[in-house]
Scaffold this active site. Structure first.
Site, PDB file in Angstrom:
ATOM      1  N   GLY A  11     -13.487 100.452-182.494  1.00 43.81           N
ATOM      2  CA  GLY A  11     -14.642 101.341-182.712  1.00 43.81           C
ATOM      3  C   GLY A  11     -14.553 102.061-184.039  1.00 43.81           C
ATOM      4  CG  LEU A  15     -19.910 110.474-184.749  1.00 41.25           C
ATOM      5  CD1 LEU A  15     -20.531 110.922-186.058  1.00 41.25           C
ATOM      6  CD2 LEU A  15     -20.591 111.179-183.570  1.00 41.25           C
ATOM      7  CB  VAL A  16     -14.996 109.250-183.493  1.00 40.72           C
ATOM      8  CG1 VAL A  16     -13.621 109.893-183.590  1.00 40.72           C
ATOM      9  CG2 VAL A  16     -15.900 110.060-182.573  1.00 40.72           C
ATOM     10  CE1 TYR A 139     -20.059 105.801-172.072  1.00 43.83           C
ATOM     11  CE2 TYR A 139     -20.684 108.085-171.662  1.00 43.83           C
ATOM     12  CZ  TYR A 139     -20.048 107.136-172.443  1.00 43.83           C
ATOM     13  OH  TYR A 139     -19.405 107.519-173.592  1.00 43.83           O
ATOM     14  CE  LYS A 143     -15.481 107.026-172.798  1.00 48.94           C
ATOM     15  NZ  LYS A 143     -15.107 106.126-173.936  1.00 48.94           N
ATOM     16  CB  VAL A 169     -18.551 113.961-181.358  1.00 43.03           C
ATOM     17  CG1 VAL A 169     -18.012 113.904-182.763  1.00 43.03           C
ATOM     18  CG2 VAL A 169     -17.411 114.080-180.368  1.00 43.03           C
ATOM     19  CE  LYS A 190     -37.214 113.507-179.702  1.00 45.60           C
ATOM     20  NZ  LYS A 190     -37.228 114.151-178.392  1.00 45.60           N
TER      21      LYS A 190
END
Ligand code: NDP
Length: 317
Positions: A11, A15-16, A139, A143, A169, A190
């Site tokens: 990953g 983002l991370v 989900y 996790k 995050v 948005k």
């Protein structure tokens, strides 16, 4: 960790993962090799591809960030896929870590795995006191089971599997999709659209629920610290202080200010979903890192808004 270290970051393009590359310039130490991989390198839901990836890089450590994740709307719209994809990714990665005798793996979980019926702030010890909230529960269960399986690998095979639990995050490189993104990134998108069109900004929900938010680079640094320093079976919550908790309404105000949006912000309460308050205690983390600092939310949002504006054409939307 010492010379000859190869850290495989699954990953690594998310983002991370991007934040980890940004804070470390690629590898946090010159004598270490950090390899950031994405689904283009291997589809981790496929065991053969996962094995080939491990054969290629022969990691000594694994920073496991890969996941099919997103905001609540995504978790609710893709109930089956969110379970199947995440369970498959975790199952394959854990098996390959064990097969390759990797010295240590750190997995990143989130606060949706905490029991819905418990009053917060949540602590690591409360993790298995009850089921997670029903919204997008497959989900959350996927996790949650990563912690169960990490403990199982530790007990049966002696693997050094560590789980970190992070709060919400946000930051540059996030997924800014209006339907699949997390709260801050979706609001930034948005707000950008509303400013351009000269319309109101409509935010789903009442704006009242409270959450802790963390700038992605802060989490990236804490995850690197976890890889170097934390080896317990009990997970560790990586979070700002409880006093930093914010409502969606407050976050929307910050996003509007950073964007220069002066229109009205409308909260669509018919789309109110999720828990009223999700708070996690960082007491364990503070025992190790009493002086850990977090980016003030206003600063983090300004950086995110600026990044989105500069990278509008290529950002994940
Ligand atoms: P992103 O959605 O931004 O990135 C997901 C990463 O996983 C990408 O690099 C993606 O690769 C990779 N990936 C997805 N599916 C597969 C697959 N089938 N095979 C290989 N790689 C795959 O996630 P974040 O950076 O936001 O999250 C990182 C971790 O932190 C996750 O485990 C998440 O659950 C956890 N977390 C996130 C929080 C948040 O608010 N964002 C909060 C708390 C924890 P590609 O680019 O090719 O698609």
């Amino acid at each position: 960790m010492s010379t000859g270290v190869t850290v495989l970051v699954t990953g690594g393009t998310g983002l991370v993962g991007q934040a980890m590359q940004a804070v470390s310039g690629g590898s946090p130490r010159a004598d270490e090799r950090w390899v950031y991989v994405s689904s283009a390198d291997a589809d981790l839901t496929d065991l053969a591809q996962t094995r080939a990836l491990f054969d290629k890089h022969r990691p000594t450590h694994v920073m496991h960030l890969a996941a099919e994740s997103g905001g609540m709307l995504k978790s609710m719209a893709h109930l089956v896929e969110m379970w199947r994809t995440n369970v498959a990714i975790n199952d394959n990665v854990m098996l390959c870590v064990k097969e390759h005798k990797v010295e240590k793996m750190v997995s990143c979980l989130n606060t949706s795995i905490f029991p819905a019926m418990k009053e917060g702030p949540m602590t690591e010890a409360m993790l298995h006191d009850g089921p997670p909230h029903h919204v997008g529960e497959p989900y959350a269960y996927a996790k949650w089971m990563a912690d169960v399986m990490s403990r199982a690998y530790r007990r049966e095979y002696g693997c050094n599997f560590v789980c970190a639990i992070a709060t919400n995050v946000y930051g540059p490189g996030d997924n800014f999709s209006l339907s699949d993104g997390h709260l801050v990134a979706t609001m930034v998108h948005k707000c950008n659209l509303a400013k351009k069109a000269g319309t109101d900004m409509v935010v789903f929900g009442s704006g009242k629920p409270l959450r802790q938010f963390m700038f992605a680079e802060d989490l990236a640094q804490l995850m690197v610290w976890t890889m170097r320093n934390y080896n317990d079976e009990e997970p560790i919550i990586l979070a700002p202080d409880e006093s930093d908790v914010l409502s969606g309404e407050a976050v929307a105000g910050m996003v509007a200010e950073a964007t220069g949006f002066i229109g009205k912000i409308i909260f669509d309460e018919s789309k109110a979903i999720g828990q009223k308050r999700v708070m996690a205690s960082n007491a364990r983390m503070r025992r190790y890192l009493p002086d850990a600092c977090f980016t003030p939310m206003g600063d983090g949002i300004s950086k995110t808004v600026e990044w989105f504006s500069v990278n509008y054409d290529t950002a994940r939307t």
